[in-house]
Design an enzyme around this catalytic site. Structure first.
Site, PDB file in Angstrom:
ATOM      1  N   ASP A  52       0.928  -1.189  -0.043  1.00 30.66           N
ATOM      2  CA  ASP A  52       0.043   0.066  -0.030  1.00 30.66           C
ATOM      3  C   ASP A  52       1.045   1.415  -0.084  1.00 30.66           C
ATOM      4  O   ASP A  52       1.682   1.317   0.901  1.00 30.66           O
ATOM      5  CB  ASP A  52      -0.922  -0.062   1.349  1.00 30.66           C
ATOM      6  N   SER A 131      -0.686  13.176 -14.854  1.00 33.11           N
ATOM      7  CA  SER A 131      -1.971  13.428 -15.897  1.00 33.11           C
ATOM      8  C   SER A 131      -2.220  14.651 -16.456  1.00 33.11           C
ATOM      9  O   SER A 131      -1.630  15.663 -15.928  1.00 33.11           O
ATOM     10  CB  SER A 131      -3.321  13.297 -14.667  1.00 33.11           C
ATOM     11  N   TYR A 144      -8.082  16.337  -7.606  1.00 33.85           N
ATOM     12  CA  TYR A 144      -7.245  15.504  -8.274  1.00 33.85           C
ATOM     13  C   TYR A 144      -6.270  16.098  -9.127  1.00 33.85           C
ATOM     14  O   TYR A 144      -5.167  15.629  -9.143  1.00 33.85           O
ATOM     15  CB  TYR A 144      -8.091  14.702  -9.467  1.00 33.85           C
ATOM     16  N   LYS A 148      -1.916  15.582  -8.908  1.00 33.97           N
ATOM     17  CA  LYS A 148      -1.031  15.339 -10.206  1.00 33.97           C
ATOM     18  C   LYS A 148      -0.039  16.415 -10.541  1.00 33.97           C
ATOM     19  O   LYS A 148       1.105  16.247 -10.915  1.00 33.97           O
ATOM     20  CB  LYS A 148      -1.912  14.972 -11.305  1.00 33.97           C
TER      21      LYS A 148
END
Length: 269
Positions: A52, A131, A144, A148
Protein backbone atom coordinates in the site's frame (compact mmCIF):
# COMPACT_ATOMS: atom_id res chain seq x y z
CA UNK A 1 23.34 -8.01 -20.49
CA UNK A 2 20.86 -8.93 -17.73
CA UNK A 3 17.20 -7.99 -18.01
CA UNK A 4 16.10 -4.77 -16.35
CA UNK A 5 14.05 -5.12 -13.16
CA UNK A 6 10.89 -3.01 -13.01
CA UNK A 7 8.56 -2.29 -10.07
CA UNK A 8 5.09 -0.90 -10.89
CA UNK A 9 2.74 0.39 -8.20
CA UNK A 10 -0.92 -0.32 -8.88
CA UNK A 11 0.02 -3.13 -11.23
CA UNK A 12 -3.01 -5.40 -10.95
CA UNK A 13 -5.24 -3.60 -13.46
CA UNK A 14 -5.59 -0.72 -15.88
CA UNK A 15 -2.55 1.22 -17.00
CA UNK A 16 -0.23 -0.54 -14.52
CA UNK A 17 -1.17 -4.00 -15.74
CA UNK A 18 -0.87 -2.93 -19.37
CA UNK A 19 2.62 -1.54 -18.75
CA UNK A 20 3.68 -4.68 -16.88
CA UNK A 21 2.45 -7.05 -19.59
CA UNK A 22 4.11 -5.04 -22.35
CA UNK A 23 7.44 -4.86 -20.54
CA UNK A 24 7.42 -8.54 -19.60
CA UNK A 25 6.71 -9.45 -23.22
CA UNK A 26 9.76 -7.40 -24.16
CA UNK A 27 12.10 -9.23 -21.78
CA UNK A 28 11.91 -7.21 -18.57
CA UNK A 29 11.62 -8.71 -15.08
CA UNK A 30 8.39 -7.19 -13.77
CA UNK A 31 6.95 -6.83 -10.28
CA UNK A 32 3.62 -5.16 -9.66
CA UNK A 33 1.96 -4.13 -6.42
CA UNK A 34 -1.60 -4.30 -5.15
CA UNK A 35 -3.20 -3.41 -1.83
CA UNK A 36 -5.12 -6.70 -1.54
CA UNK A 37 -3.22 -9.68 -2.94
CA UNK A 38 -6.02 -12.11 -2.02
CA UNK A 39 -8.29 -10.38 -4.54
CA UNK A 40 -5.98 -11.40 -7.38
CA UNK A 41 -5.37 -15.10 -6.72
CA UNK A 42 -5.68 -15.94 -10.43
CA UNK A 43 -3.36 -13.13 -11.58
CA UNK A 44 -0.44 -14.63 -13.52
CA UNK A 45 0.67 -11.84 -15.85
CA UNK A 46 3.73 -11.09 -13.70
CA UNK A 47 4.59 -11.27 -10.00
CA UNK A 48 2.36 -9.24 -7.70
CA UNK A 49 3.43 -8.05 -4.25
CA UNK A 50 1.04 -6.86 -1.56
CA UNK A 51 1.80 -3.23 -0.82
CA UNK A 52 0.00 0.00 0.00
CA UNK A 53 1.63 3.26 -1.09
CA UNK A 54 0.24 4.93 2.04
CA UNK A 55 1.94 2.38 4.34
CA UNK A 56 5.70 2.90 4.59
CA UNK A 57 6.22 -0.51 6.21
CA UNK A 58 4.69 -2.38 3.26
CA UNK A 59 6.71 -0.23 0.85
CA UNK A 60 9.94 -1.10 2.63
CA UNK A 61 9.07 -4.82 2.56
CA UNK A 62 8.14 -4.83 -1.14
CA UNK A 63 11.23 -2.93 -2.27
CA UNK A 64 13.46 -5.14 -0.11
CA UNK A 65 11.93 -8.27 -1.61
CA UNK A 66 12.57 -7.14 -5.17
CA UNK A 67 16.19 -6.23 -4.40
CA UNK A 68 16.71 -9.47 -2.45
CA UNK A 69 15.30 -11.55 -5.32
CA UNK A 70 17.02 -9.74 -8.19
CA UNK A 71 20.02 -7.97 -6.67
CA UNK A 72 18.99 -4.67 -8.21
CA UNK A 73 16.08 -2.40 -9.10
CA UNK A 74 16.36 -0.56 -12.40
CA UNK A 75 12.98 1.11 -12.90
CA UNK A 76 10.23 2.34 -10.57
CA UNK A 77 6.91 3.29 -12.14
CA UNK A 78 4.71 5.26 -9.74
CA UNK A 79 1.33 4.44 -11.21
CA UNK A 80 -1.01 3.80 -8.25
CA UNK A 81 -3.64 6.49 -7.88
CA UNK A 82 -7.25 7.26 -7.03
CA UNK A 83 -9.76 9.78 -8.35
CA UNK A 84 -12.03 12.30 -6.69
CA UNK A 85 -14.74 14.70 -7.87
CA UNK A 86 -16.83 17.34 -6.19
CA UNK A 87 -17.14 21.03 -5.39
CA UNK A 88 -14.16 22.04 -3.24
CA UNK A 89 -16.48 23.65 -0.69
CA UNK A 90 -18.51 20.45 -0.23
CA UNK A 91 -15.78 17.82 -0.45
CA UNK A 92 -15.01 16.33 2.99
CA UNK A 93 -11.49 17.29 3.93
CA UNK A 94 -10.60 13.77 5.05
CA UNK A 95 -11.34 12.63 1.48
CA UNK A 96 -9.07 15.35 0.11
CA UNK A 97 -6.28 14.22 2.43
CA UNK A 98 -6.83 10.58 1.44
CA UNK A 99 -6.33 11.36 -2.25
CA UNK A 100 -3.20 13.41 -1.56
CA UNK A 101 -1.90 10.55 0.59
CA UNK A 102 -2.19 8.12 -2.34
CA UNK A 103 -1.46 10.30 -5.37
CA UNK A 104 1.22 12.57 -3.92
CA UNK A 105 2.64 11.24 -0.66
CA UNK A 106 2.62 7.65 -1.95
CA UNK A 107 5.02 8.31 -4.86
CA UNK A 108 7.29 10.30 -2.53
CA UNK A 109 7.43 7.34 -0.10
CA UNK A 110 8.26 5.05 -3.03
CA UNK A 111 11.03 7.28 -4.37
CA UNK A 112 12.60 7.57 -0.92
CA UNK A 113 12.54 3.77 -0.67
CA UNK A 114 14.26 3.05 -4.00
CA UNK A 115 16.77 5.92 -4.24
CA UNK A 116 19.36 4.38 -1.88
CA UNK A 117 19.55 1.27 -4.08
CA UNK A 118 19.66 3.31 -7.30
CA UNK A 119 22.45 5.49 -5.89
CA UNK A 120 24.34 2.36 -4.92
CA UNK A 121 23.95 1.03 -8.48
CA UNK A 122 24.79 4.48 -9.91
CA UNK A 123 21.83 3.95 -12.22
CA UNK A 124 18.07 3.94 -12.16
CA UNK A 125 14.93 5.41 -13.66
CA UNK A 126 11.75 6.63 -11.95
CA UNK A 127 8.66 7.33 -14.06
CA UNK A 128 5.92 9.22 -12.25
CA UNK A 129 2.51 8.74 -13.87
CA UNK A 130 0.76 12.08 -13.47
CA UNK A 131 -2.06 13.31 -15.72
CA UNK A 132 -2.82 15.88 -18.37
CA UNK A 133 -5.40 17.04 -15.80
CA UNK A 134 -2.45 18.00 -13.60
CA UNK A 135 -1.56 20.87 -15.92
CA UNK A 136 -4.84 22.73 -15.36
CA UNK A 137 -7.52 23.35 -12.76
CA UNK A 138 -10.63 21.50 -13.91
CA UNK A 139 -14.05 22.29 -12.43
CA UNK A 140 -15.15 19.72 -9.86
CA UNK A 141 -11.91 17.78 -10.41
CA UNK A 142 -9.66 20.31 -8.73
CA UNK A 143 -8.34 18.06 -5.96
CA UNK A 144 -7.31 15.35 -8.44
CA UNK A 145 -5.67 17.96 -10.69
CA UNK A 146 -3.84 19.39 -7.66
CA UNK A 147 -2.40 16.00 -6.62
CA UNK A 148 -1.08 15.31 -10.11
CA UNK A 149 0.21 18.83 -10.61
CA UNK A 150 2.06 18.65 -7.30
CA UNK A 151 3.64 15.33 -8.28
CA UNK A 152 4.79 16.88 -11.55
CA UNK A 153 6.59 19.67 -9.67
CA UNK A 154 8.22 17.19 -7.28
CA UNK A 155 9.43 15.30 -10.35
CA UNK A 156 11.06 18.44 -11.73
CA UNK A 157 12.77 19.08 -8.39
CA UNK A 158 14.05 15.54 -7.81
CA UNK A 159 15.53 15.34 -11.31
CA UNK A 160 17.91 18.12 -10.35
CA UNK A 161 18.66 16.75 -6.90
CA UNK A 162 19.66 13.24 -8.10
CA UNK A 163 21.32 14.10 -11.41
CA UNK A 164 24.82 13.38 -10.05
CA UNK A 165 23.89 9.85 -8.96
CA UNK A 166 23.11 8.36 -12.38
CA UNK A 167 19.39 8.36 -11.59
CA UNK A 168 16.83 9.76 -14.05
CA UNK A 169 13.32 10.86 -13.08
CA UNK A 170 10.58 11.83 -15.51
CA UNK A 171 6.91 12.66 -15.58
CA UNK A 172 4.48 10.83 -17.90
CA UNK A 173 1.06 12.48 -18.15
CA UNK A 174 -1.71 10.41 -19.75
CA UNK A 175 -4.99 11.85 -20.96
CA UNK A 176 -8.18 9.81 -20.69
CA UNK A 177 -7.60 6.07 -20.88
CA UNK A 178 -9.90 3.13 -20.27
CA UNK A 179 -9.10 1.99 -16.70
CA UNK A 180 -10.98 1.06 -13.55
CA UNK A 181 -10.10 4.31 -11.74
CA UNK A 182 -13.77 5.35 -11.80
CA UNK A 183 -14.72 2.37 -9.64
CA UNK A 184 -12.54 3.64 -6.81
CA UNK A 185 -13.18 7.34 -7.31
CA UNK A 186 -14.72 9.34 -4.50
CA UNK A 187 -17.72 11.36 -5.67
CA UNK A 188 -18.99 14.09 -3.38
CA UNK A 189 -22.79 13.68 -3.29
CA UNK A 190 -24.99 15.96 -5.36
CA UNK A 191 -26.98 17.53 -2.53
CA UNK A 192 -30.54 18.65 -3.22
CA UNK A 193 -30.07 21.97 -1.42
CA UNK A 194 -26.58 22.61 -2.79
CA UNK A 195 -25.87 25.81 -4.76
CA UNK A 196 -23.68 23.57 -6.96
CA UNK A 197 -26.43 20.99 -7.62
CA UNK A 198 -27.08 21.78 -11.28
CA UNK A 199 -23.53 22.62 -12.39
CA UNK A 200 -21.85 19.77 -10.50
CA UNK A 201 -24.54 17.25 -11.43
CA UNK A 202 -24.19 18.07 -15.13
CA UNK A 203 -20.38 17.98 -14.96
CA UNK A 204 -20.48 14.62 -13.17
CA UNK A 205 -22.68 13.19 -15.92
CA UNK A 206 -20.23 14.46 -18.54
CA UNK A 207 -17.29 12.91 -16.68
CA UNK A 208 -19.06 9.56 -16.24
CA UNK A 209 -20.12 9.46 -19.90
CA UNK A 210 -16.47 9.69 -20.92
CA UNK A 211 -15.19 6.91 -18.63
CA UNK A 212 -15.46 4.21 -21.30
CA UNK A 213 -14.46 6.43 -24.22
CA UNK A 214 -10.78 6.67 -23.33
CA UNK A 215 -7.79 5.43 -25.28
CA UNK A 216 -6.22 1.96 -24.99
CA UNK A 217 -3.68 1.86 -22.09
CA UNK A 218 -1.25 0.06 -24.43
CA UNK A 219 -0.34 3.52 -25.73
CA UNK A 220 0.94 4.43 -22.26
CA UNK A 221 2.84 1.13 -22.07
CA UNK A 222 4.58 1.83 -25.38
CA UNK A 223 5.56 5.30 -24.19
CA UNK A 224 7.01 3.81 -20.98
CA UNK A 225 9.02 1.35 -23.09
CA UNK A 226 10.31 4.25 -25.18
CA UNK A 227 11.32 6.22 -22.06
CA UNK A 228 13.16 3.25 -20.55
CA UNK A 229 15.14 2.91 -23.76
CA UNK A 230 16.00 6.62 -23.89
CA UNK A 231 19.49 7.50 -22.66
CA UNK A 232 18.47 10.92 -21.32
CA UNK A 233 14.70 11.10 -20.68
CA UNK A 234 12.93 14.42 -21.01
CA UNK A 235 11.34 16.18 -18.04
CA UNK A 236 7.79 15.72 -19.33
CA UNK A 237 6.02 13.27 -21.61
CA UNK A 238 2.35 13.40 -22.58
CA UNK A 239 0.27 10.65 -24.12
CA UNK A 240 -3.33 11.02 -25.24
CA UNK A 241 -5.51 12.24 -28.08
CA UNK A 242 -4.51 15.17 -30.27
CA UNK A 243 -7.10 17.40 -28.61
CA UNK A 244 -5.93 16.49 -25.10
CA UNK A 245 -2.35 17.41 -25.94
CA UNK A 246 -3.46 20.44 -27.94
CA UNK A 247 -5.31 21.68 -24.84
CA UNK A 248 -1.92 22.01 -23.12
CA UNK A 249 -0.59 24.06 -26.02
CA UNK A 250 -3.61 26.34 -25.73
CA UNK A 251 -3.12 26.63 -21.96
CA UNK A 252 0.34 28.09 -22.54
CA UNK A 253 -0.56 30.13 -25.62
CA UNK A 254 -3.84 31.78 -24.66
CA UNK A 255 -4.57 34.46 -22.06
CA UNK A 256 -5.76 32.87 -18.81
CA UNK A 257 -9.32 34.15 -19.06
CA UNK A 258 -9.69 32.98 -22.66
CA UNK A 259 -8.55 29.48 -21.71
CA UNK A 260 -10.85 29.53 -18.68
CA UNK A 261 -13.75 30.37 -21.02
CA UNK A 262 -12.88 27.38 -23.20
CA UNK A 263 -13.05 25.10 -20.15
CA UNK A 264 -16.36 26.61 -19.05
CA UNK A 265 -17.79 26.06 -22.52
CA UNK A 266 -16.50 22.48 -22.63
CA UNK A 267 -18.16 21.65 -19.32
CA UNK A 268 -21.26 23.69 -20.23
CA UNK A 269 -20.92 25.85 -17.13
Amino acid sequence: MSSKVVLITGGSSGIGKSIGLFLKTNGFIVYGTTRKLNKHSSFNSFELLEMDVTDVGTIRDAVSKVISNEGKLDVLINNAGIGITGPIEETPHDEILKVFDTNFNGPIHMMKAVLPQMRKQKSGLIINITSIAGYMGLPYRGVYSATKGALGLITETLRMEVKDFGVHITNLAPGDFVTNIASGRYHSPVFENSPYKSAYGNTLELINEGVHDGEDPILVARTVFKIINTKKPKVHYKVGTFMQKFSLFLKNALPDKVYEKLLLNHYKL
